[in-house]
Design an enzyme around this catalytic site. Sequence first.
Site: not given
Ligand code: NVA
Ligand code: CP
Length: 326
Positions: A108, A135, A138, A231, A272, A312
């Site tokens: 990540r 992502h 997700q 989101d 998400c 998830r």
């Molecule tokens: N768009 C958000 C998704 C988090 C799961 C981010 O990248 O922070």
């Molecule tokens: N939805 C999601 O990816 O959550 P986290 O950022 O907590 O992993």
Amino acid sequence: MAGNLRGRHFLKLLDFSPSEIRNLLSLSAALKANKRAGVRGRALEGKSIALIFEKPSTRTRCAFTVACVDEGAHPEYLGKGDIQLGKKETVADTARVLGRMFDGIQFRGFAHQTVETLAAHAGVPVWNGLTDTWHPTQILADLLTVSEEFGRLDGLALAYVGDGRNNMANSLMVGCAKLGMDVRIVAPGALHPDPGLVKTVEGICAETGGSVTVTADVARGVAGAHAVYTDVWASMGEEAKIAERVALLRPYKVTPEMMEATGRREAIFLHCLPAFHSLETEVARQFPDICEVSDEVFEGPRSRVFDEAENRLHTIKAVMVATLGR
Ligand code: NVA
Ligand code: CP
């Protein structure tokens, strides 16, 4: 059950066919049923899994960790300050070292290129747990949640409302199009998705019978939607843009009125997570207009966000089992 995915990376949904995605969803449902029935899996017994995190995570980290333990693997968390990745050592060198020791790697982080480079050099399956661009794990959880609710995906309409050019909008467009859904991106013009990606998604739709619409018009975007998705307005790494995004996206906040505007009593709300829906967090107290969804919708009867969060676990487990499992 997930067909021939052994040894494959899981970096973005563009790399997978509709039937491969469907098979991953079926495997997720089977693993979920097993877990509910108390049946322990051993598909990853003896494997060691590296979990690299440049950005924070609650769901993704916990899902990978618990999925590993459920299937007999050992997870090793490698946080931002723990390894040299890109600092004193190239990403390719770290990939080759980890690939000699681990059986699979989750990444990540920021640049999507980093996970592609890891995959090119590791020699073991690499899974994308979120980059600035995609992502994909997700989306499997989102699609599983929608199919549990409606018993199908084909032909269903999903309206994503908010920042139309982030990792979630990109990934939902591709995932929904691959499964023949009617996906709408509802965002102000300044936050519309990359036209090149929209073109690619239109090409996918031509093959699957799905459709894609990009619009700034909320009423048009959500009409007939089976699911309304949002989101955060500023993703991880975009903290300096919060004020600008609040100004742009205020009319796109998901409210009970927006849910009504779907015209479907059965329409559900998805997110998400993490979500801003009340002023009970530090950041929301600092930016009181930051909430992308009202507390009423988030906590209300149409919300499926915690089913989605649980999914998830089952979907990430399916990705690991399908690409690495016995
Ligand atoms: N768009 C958000 C998704 C988090 C799961 C981010 O990248 O922070
Ligand atoms: N939805 C999601 O990816 O959550 P986290 O950022 O907590 O992993």
